[in-house]
Design a protein around this motif. Structure first.
Motif, PDB file in Angstrom:
ATOM      1  N   ALA B 191       0.435  -1.133   0.163  1.00 14.77           N
ATOM      2  CA  ALA B 191       0.161   0.189  -0.086  1.00 14.77           C
ATOM      3  C   ALA B 191       0.680   1.015  -0.154  1.00 14.77           C
ATOM      4  O   ALA B 191       0.406   2.357  -0.597  1.00 14.77           O
ATOM      5  CB  ALA B 191      -0.945   0.058   0.971  1.00 14.77           C
ATOM      6  N   LYS B 211      -8.836   4.160  -2.709  1.00 13.61           N
ATOM      7  CA  LYS B 211      -9.143   4.928  -1.707  1.00 13.61           C
ATOM      8  C   LYS B 211      -8.897   3.145  -0.437  1.00 13.61           C
ATOM      9  O   LYS B 211      -7.795   3.493   0.231  1.00 13.61           O
ATOM     10  CB  LYS B 211      -9.879   5.499  -1.211  1.00 13.61           C
ATOM     11  CG  LYS B 211     -10.139   7.083  -1.753  1.00 13.61           C
ATOM     12  CD  LYS B 211     -11.265   7.728  -1.144  1.00 13.61           C
ATOM     13  CE  LYS B 211     -11.343   8.794  -2.339  1.00 13.61           C
ATOM     14  NZ  LYS B 211     -12.461   9.090  -2.109  1.00 13.61           N
ATOM     15  N   THR B 213      -7.822   0.714  -1.038  1.00 11.49           N
ATOM     16  CA  THR B 213      -7.356  -0.699  -1.820  1.00 11.49           C
ATOM     17  C   THR B 213      -5.466  -0.053  -0.798  1.00 11.49           C
ATOM     18  O   THR B 213      -4.447  -0.087   0.218  1.00 11.49           O
ATOM     19  CB  THR B 213      -6.035  -1.016  -2.131  1.00 11.49           C
ATOM     20  OG1 THR B 213      -7.420  -1.219  -3.609  1.00 11.49           O
ATOM     21  CG2 THR B 213      -4.651  -1.183  -3.493  1.00 11.49           C
ATOM     22  N   THR B 214      -5.432   1.280  -0.389  1.00 11.89           N
ATOM     23  CA  THR B 214      -4.120   1.999   0.473  1.00 11.89           C
ATOM     24  C   THR B 214      -5.184   2.792   1.995  1.00 11.89           C
ATOM     25  O   THR B 214      -3.751   3.787   1.843  1.00 11.89           O
ATOM     26  CB  THR B 214      -4.026   3.348  -1.233  1.00 11.89           C
ATOM     27  OG1 THR B 214      -4.606   4.446  -0.925  1.00 11.89           O
ATOM     28  CG2 THR B 214      -3.088   2.622  -2.262  1.00 11.89           C
ATOM     29  N   ARG B 215      -5.966   2.301   1.600  1.00  7.64           N
ATOM     30  CA  ARG B 215      -5.974   3.304   3.459  1.00  7.64           C
ATOM     31  C   ARG B 215      -5.156   3.024   4.440  1.00  7.64           C
ATOM     32  O   ARG B 215      -4.695   4.152   5.281  1.00  7.64           O
ATOM     33  CB  ARG B 215      -7.249   2.388   4.034  1.00  7.64           C
ATOM     34  CG  ARG B 215      -7.672   3.282   5.342  1.00  7.64           C
ATOM     35  CD  ARG B 215      -9.130   2.540   5.649  1.00  7.64           C
ATOM     36  NE  ARG B 215      -9.407   1.186   5.921  1.00  7.64           N
ATOM     37  CZ  ARG B 215      -8.870   0.604   7.061  1.00  7.64           C
ATOM     38  NH1 ARG B 215      -8.152   0.580   8.077  1.00  7.64           N
ATOM     39  NH2 ARG B 215      -8.176  -0.745   7.163  1.00  7.64           N
ATOM     40  N   ALA B 217      -2.503   2.764   4.013  1.00 11.87           N
ATOM     41  CA  ALA B 217      -0.610   3.855   3.593  1.00 11.87           C
ATOM     42  C   ALA B 217      -0.556   4.862   4.813  1.00 11.87           C
ATOM     43  O   ALA B 217       0.119   5.997   4.748  1.00 11.87           O
ATOM     44  CB  ALA B 217      -0.418   3.669   2.621  1.00 11.87           C
TER      45      ALA B 217
END
Lengths: 275, 275
Positions: B191, B211, B213-215, B217
């Motif tokens: 991420a 959003k 997939t990368t929360r 991060a």
């Protein structure tokens, strides 16, 4: 106010079905006909009031003033010419395909009033069974007009998406495909790879973080192979950049370099928080 | 029923604060004291009723029958010896660190009744400001007893987590770190890399898929550097496997091999749907 008299939706799935339901709910159209490969989809689409009539034959689209191509990319590319022979030359034609350069360049040859479109409102779910009239509310819809695009036709398609609750953005098909290769296609490639990497016996420990990160890996594989392949050049570039960034993180871990690792993670964190 | 008389929580952040709130809400403890680096966290923790008393000095933990170490991994490792000098030798000591081998092997030396713990209930948020008494409800809590672990102490910690609504799983610290390297640590590395790869000007096009997939991060970079580095060997293995799987997808795209690509995506899809 009716925007259109007869709309044909080719591919009555999640997106096509949701467009139909939204148009009906808002009274924007006199009549909607649907075309699908499977009778079951058509029956369900009719039952839930998405379409007035359905058929497995494209002859049903005759006389439509708007034709929306909502089938998978490859089906759109393969069937366009055949559809153009039945469609009225005056009909506005648009699509919802996830990549645009290939579709727009080919379909402009067949349809005098073609406008490429891509509502960013899909999900890992599919089929008319998951269709909902409000999935476009607050979402982005990208339209990709070219120098050949008729401005009246473009305005009608813009109006349609506005009525469905989407914010419309106009960019070139070229830019669309580059942007989506990062925002969507790379994210899918990473999510699919992530799921592939986890040993089966560990899956029971999947927490909210893992589930969110990999939700889109439950997306339809046929559709996603087509998307990735139809945007090959951009997707390969995006994956290469991702590989380099992952390698930086890996190297910092290998070297036990906390300062460097922390700095990479922190810049990613700030960027993510800015969204 | 009171499980404990006096509980000390060292590190009154998201997890420590949520444990305190949950214990209070359920009436499982007579008194809770908190230790934190920042006065502000202690004041807020007291104000929301998570702790009865707070201090920046560890002397406040004297006489506790349970001590929960809820600080970042490196702080736990660095301060353990100092804490052991103040703690009662009878006190049960547990932690909530995201990696376990390093912590368990070191802390068993300092505390006669140490039990490694890891509630899988964090989020990208942090701090007492985000604490909530129900974040453990329905979550997993992994405990990592060893051959040195006292069974009575273990049962009390198990009872505590059950009361907080978590499902308790007992595994070795070694297995924990291997499992988490895939389910959590690799997902974070991916991420973070994903966010780093997206050109800034494309971020406005981020859709729900990106959003989600990368929360993770957006997670705290200091904490996550420590996690990744303290599980170095496993994380490097997991990243290497991920790199190989991503390369398979990239190669199939490069070769325009739809059959192969579709087969990879489909097996990932089925696996993801099985969760």
């Amino acid at each position: 106010m009716k925007l259109f008299n007869k709309i044909a939706i080719i591919g009555v799935g999640l997106i096509g079905g949701s467009i139909a339901l939204a148009l009906k709910k808002r009274g924007l159209v006199e009549k909607i006909v649907g075309v699908a490969r499977h009778k079951k989809s058509l029956l369900l689409a009719k039952k839930i009031g998405a379409i007035d009539e359905g058929s497995q034959s494209i002859n049903i689209i005759k006389g439509s003033d708007l034709i929306i191509l909502a089938a998978p990319i490859n089906t759109i590319l393969k069937t366009a010419q055949k559809i153009s022979k039945v469609a009225s030359p005056k009909a506005i034609v648009s699509d919802v395909g996830s990549t645009k350069e290939l579709i727009v360049s080919r379909l402009e040859k067949f349809f005098p009033n073609f406008i490429g479109g891509h509502p960013l409102a899909g999900s890992e779910k599919k089929g008319i069974i998951n269709a909902h009239p409000e999935i476009f509310k607050g979402s982005l819809c990208i339209l990709t007009p070219t120098k050949l695009t008729d401005s009246k036709a473009l305005n009608k398609i813009k109006a349609l998406w506005h009525q469905l609750g989407a914010k419309v953005i106009l960019i070139s098909a070229h830019d669309h495909d580059e942007i989506l290769s990062f925002i969507s296609h790379l994210a899918h490639a990473a999510a699919f790879s992530l799921v592939k990497s986890v040993p089966d016996k560990f899956l029971e420990f999947a927490s909210t973080g893992f589930k969110d990160t990999t939700r889109i890996a439950a997306s339809e594989s046929e559709i996603w192979s087509d998307i990735l392949l139809s945007n090959q050049k951009n997707v390969l570039k995006a994956i290469t950049l991702f590989q380099a960034n992952l390698l930086k993180i890996k190297t910092a871990i290998q070297k036990n370099n906390k300062r460097q690792l922390s700095s990479i993670l922190n810049s990613a964190r700030k960027k993510r928080q800015s969204i």
